[in-house]
Design a protein around this motif. Structure first.
Motif, PDB file in Angstrom:
ATOM      1  N   ARG A 171      -4.077  -2.166  -0.132  1.00  0.00           N
ATOM      2  CA  ARG A 171      -4.627  -1.203  -1.094  1.00  0.00           C
ATOM      3  C   ARG A 171      -3.786   0.069  -1.151  1.00  0.00           C
ATOM      4  O   ARG A 171      -3.610   0.663  -2.216  1.00  0.00           O
ATOM      5  N   TYR A 172      -3.250   0.473  -0.011  1.00  0.00           N
ATOM      6  CA  TYR A 172      -2.409   1.678   0.007  1.00  0.00           C
ATOM      7  C   TYR A 172      -1.112   1.455  -0.761  1.00  0.00           C
ATOM      8  O   TYR A 172      -0.707   2.285  -1.583  1.00  0.00           O
ATOM      9  N   VAL A 201      -4.376   3.966  -2.279  1.00  0.00           N
ATOM     10  CA  VAL A 201      -5.583   4.388  -1.567  1.00  0.00           C
ATOM     11  C   VAL A 201      -5.163   4.981  -0.229  1.00  0.00           C
ATOM     12  O   VAL A 201      -4.487   4.316   0.564  1.00  0.00           O
TER      13      VAL A 201
END
Length: 332
Positions: free
Chosen positions: A294-295, A300
């Motif tokens: 997700r990062y 995120v």
């Protein structure tokens, strides 16, 4: 090393390079075929191979070098289009071709559903032959089509590559598309050689598919009115393009297996390179890898993430002095 030996070494390295294999040789072969057809055209419209041979013998050395350089220049110009060519064969088509894309997706969906029905056809006491057929269908289904809800593409090649991307790393919570640029530099030498070789096979087969198909279309006006088997040569090239596409499909399946092997063997190397502590169990690993995905994919933020910095020895520091061994007690 003498000059002839250096020249031979340079030629060997060039012909064995990825550029020569994927770009130059297919381009040179296509230009050679089209040039031979142009040279063989007789004034009356027929095709005379002897006419092409006589014109070839009449060329000077400078003209031959110029033709080779022209083929090299065209190959250099086409080389950046390798990735778009692969995506074209995968089924990433422009908006005007949406009707053809829908038809292709429907065909691929029906083929996947047939394999799924075969894989699920398990009776209470299946016979050995039926079990083998079921296992083979399940194995082919997992390698050839991405699992739901991943959407299908309109070509078999696109679905095979998408299946490899969706499968590699998925058991560990890692997205292969997002992780691969970071994982690839950490691969071992032998595994990287396998990955590169299978990727080269895929790119070469895709380039041969497109080159043979385009050459077939360009040769149609050159063979019209010819006698013998010449008018059928575009069909032979189209058959060669079909064979090359099947080879690209097989190479895509092998490339997907190499991706899975890379995640199986080197995913922890990436965590170590990021100075992250290794997870204690599979659940913790999936949770951490999903956060990293997700990062990298969505930005995120990573909060409450502890780092683990190893103490590497200073290469300029003197080696440590081992402690002195305790003296042995003598006889009393």
């Amino acid at each position: 090393m003498s000059a002839p030996a250096q020249l031979a070494t340079g030629v060997t390295q060039l012909t064995a390079s990825r550029f020569a294999l994927v770009s130059y040789l297919p381009t040179y072969a296509a230009l050679l075929y089209l040039g031979a057809l142009l040279a063989a055209r007789a004034p009356g419209g027929g095709i005379e191979p002897s006419r092409a041979l006589s014109r070839l013998h009449g060329l000077s050395g400078a003209a031959l070098i110029g033709l080779a350089l022209a083929a090299l220049l065209l190959a250099v110009l086409l080389h950046p289009l390798q990735a778009p060519l692969v995506r074209l064969l995968e089924g990433y088509w422009p908006h005007p071709a949406r009707a053809a894309a829908r038809c292709g997706t429907t065909v691929q969906e029906r083929a996947r559903n047939r394999l799924a029905r075969t894989a699920e056809a398990v009776t209470a006491h299946p016979a050995d032959a039926e079990r083998q057929r079921m296992l083979a269908a399940a194995w082919q289904l997992a390698r050839s089509y991405p699992p739901p809800p991943v959407p299908l593409l309109p070509t078999a090649l696109g679905n095979a590559l998408r299946a490899g991307e969706a499968t590699a790393g998925s058991a560990y919570g890692a997205d292969a598309v997002v992780w691969w640029p970071r994982l690839y530099p950490l691969l071992g030498e032998r595994l990287r050689a396998v990955v590169d070789d299978r990727r080269d096979q895929l790119d070469l087969a895709c380039r041969l598919t497109v080159t043979a198909g385009a050459t077939a279309l360009l040769s149609v006006p050159l063979v019209l009115g010819g006698d013998g088997w010449w008018p059928a040569s575009p069909a032979v090239l189209l058959l060669a393009a079909r064979v090359a596409y099947r080879a690209a499909l097989a190479a895509a399946l092998g490339y997907g297996e190499a991706l899975s092997a890379a995640f199986d063997l080197h995913r922890f190397d990436l965590l170590t390179a990021l100075h992250l502590p290794l997870p204690a169990d599979a659940g913790a690993e999936r949770a951490l890898n999903r956060r990293l995905t997700r990062y990298w994919a969505q930005g995120v933020p990573l909060t409450d993430l502890a780092y683990e910095h190893g103490h590497e020895p200073d290469p300029l520091a003197p080696p440590p002095v081992p402690p002195a061994a305790p003296a042995e007690d003598g006889p009393r």
